[in-house]
Design a protein around this motif. Structure first.
Motif, PDB file in Angstrom:
ATOM      1  N   TYR A   1      11.115  -2.719 -11.906  1.00 19.87           N
ATOM      2  CA  TYR A   1      10.657  -2.810 -10.522  1.00 19.87           C
ATOM      3  C   TYR A   1       9.133  -2.752 -10.422  1.00 19.87           C
ATOM      4  O   TYR A   1       8.588  -2.953  -9.351  1.00 19.87           O
ATOM      5  N   LEU A   2       8.476  -2.468 -11.527  1.00 24.62           N
ATOM      6  CA  LEU A   2       7.025  -2.312 -11.512  1.00 24.62           C
ATOM      7  C   LEU A   2       6.304  -3.404 -12.287  1.00 24.62           C
ATOM      8  O   LEU A   2       5.118  -3.268 -12.573  1.00 24.62           O
TER       9      LEU A   2
ATOM     10  N   GLU B   1       5.809   0.309  -0.256  1.00 19.77           N
ATOM     11  CA  GLU B   1       6.511  -0.662  -1.096  1.00 19.77           C
ATOM     12  C   GLU B   1       6.533  -0.173  -2.545  1.00 19.77           C
ATOM     13  O   GLU B   1       7.560  -0.231  -3.220  1.00 19.77           O
TER      14      GLU B   1
ATOM     15  N   THR C   1      13.737   2.769  -9.126  1.00 14.21           N
ATOM     16  CA  THR C   1      13.720   3.151 -10.539  1.00 14.21           C
ATOM     17  C   THR C   1      14.494   4.451 -10.729  1.00 14.21           C
ATOM     18  O   THR C   1      15.325   4.573 -11.635  1.00 14.21           O
TER      19      THR C   1
ATOM     20  N   ARG D   1       9.771   1.110  -4.852  1.00 14.13           N
ATOM     21  CA  ARG D   1      10.069   0.657  -6.222  1.00 14.13           C
ATOM     22  C   ARG D   1      10.300   1.862  -7.147  1.00 14.13           C
ATOM     23  O   ARG D   1      11.161   1.814  -8.023  1.00 14.13           O
TER      24      ARG D   1
END
Length: 169
Positions: free
Chosen positions: A6-7, A150, A158, A154
């Motif tokens: 997600y990063l 946002e 995670t 994320r």
């Protein structure tokens, strides 16, 4: 080490800090410190009311919403956090437009800030269809901390992926 999917696209030094929190099993703790409470917008009706209130505050002249609901079929882990659909239909001699927002049901048990960030994102699609500069400016107008939220969402995703359950402070 856990892959931080997600990063992707974030600077390596930032992802290294998150990886360190994951390794030490402290990511959930950090999220609870930043966002200690879970919202009470649990039903589709409450979500509709919440979304319309945000829309009316910032986008009074935007087209009305037909439906807003939590959708268990949206898999935040694989697809999106929410969706905005636009359907045009001809009824008689008139063209009718319907706007529908669906939000992943995982966000029923999340901090209010994360839910608002997703709602703001989907509402911005009423005016701007593409993720362009004007779109993100509109998001920041409705939620000044949009980009931080946002990122934290994320982190939340995670943590959910690692722990296997929604965030519960």
């Amino acid at each position: 080490m856990h892959r931080l999917k997600y990063l992707t696209g974030y600077p390596p030094q930032l992802t290294a800090q998150v990886a360190h929190l994951v390794t030490e099993n402290r990511l959930g703790e950090v999220l609870v410190q930043r966002y200690p409470t879970v919202h009470d917008v649990r039903t589709d009706r409450a979500l509709y009311d919440f979304t319309v209130a945000v829309k009316n505050e910032f986008m009074r002249t935007a087209q009305p919403l037909s439906r807003v609901l939590y959708d268990g079929k949206i898999h935040a882990i694989k697809n999106a956090l929410g969706t905005h659909t636009f359907v045009s239909r001809v009824q008689g001699g008139k063209l009718k437009a319907k706007h529908e927002i669906r939000i992943a049901s995982i966000f029923r048990e999340a901090p209010l800030e994360f839910l608002k960030m997703i709602v703001v994102h989907e509402l911005a699609h009423l005016k701007e269809k593409e993720h362009n500069k004007a779109f993100y400016q509109l998001c920041e107008y409705m939620e000044p901390r949009y980009h931080q939220l946002e990122f934290d969402t994320r982190l939340f995703l995670t943590q959910v992926e690692i722990a296997g359950s929604p965030y519960l402070p």
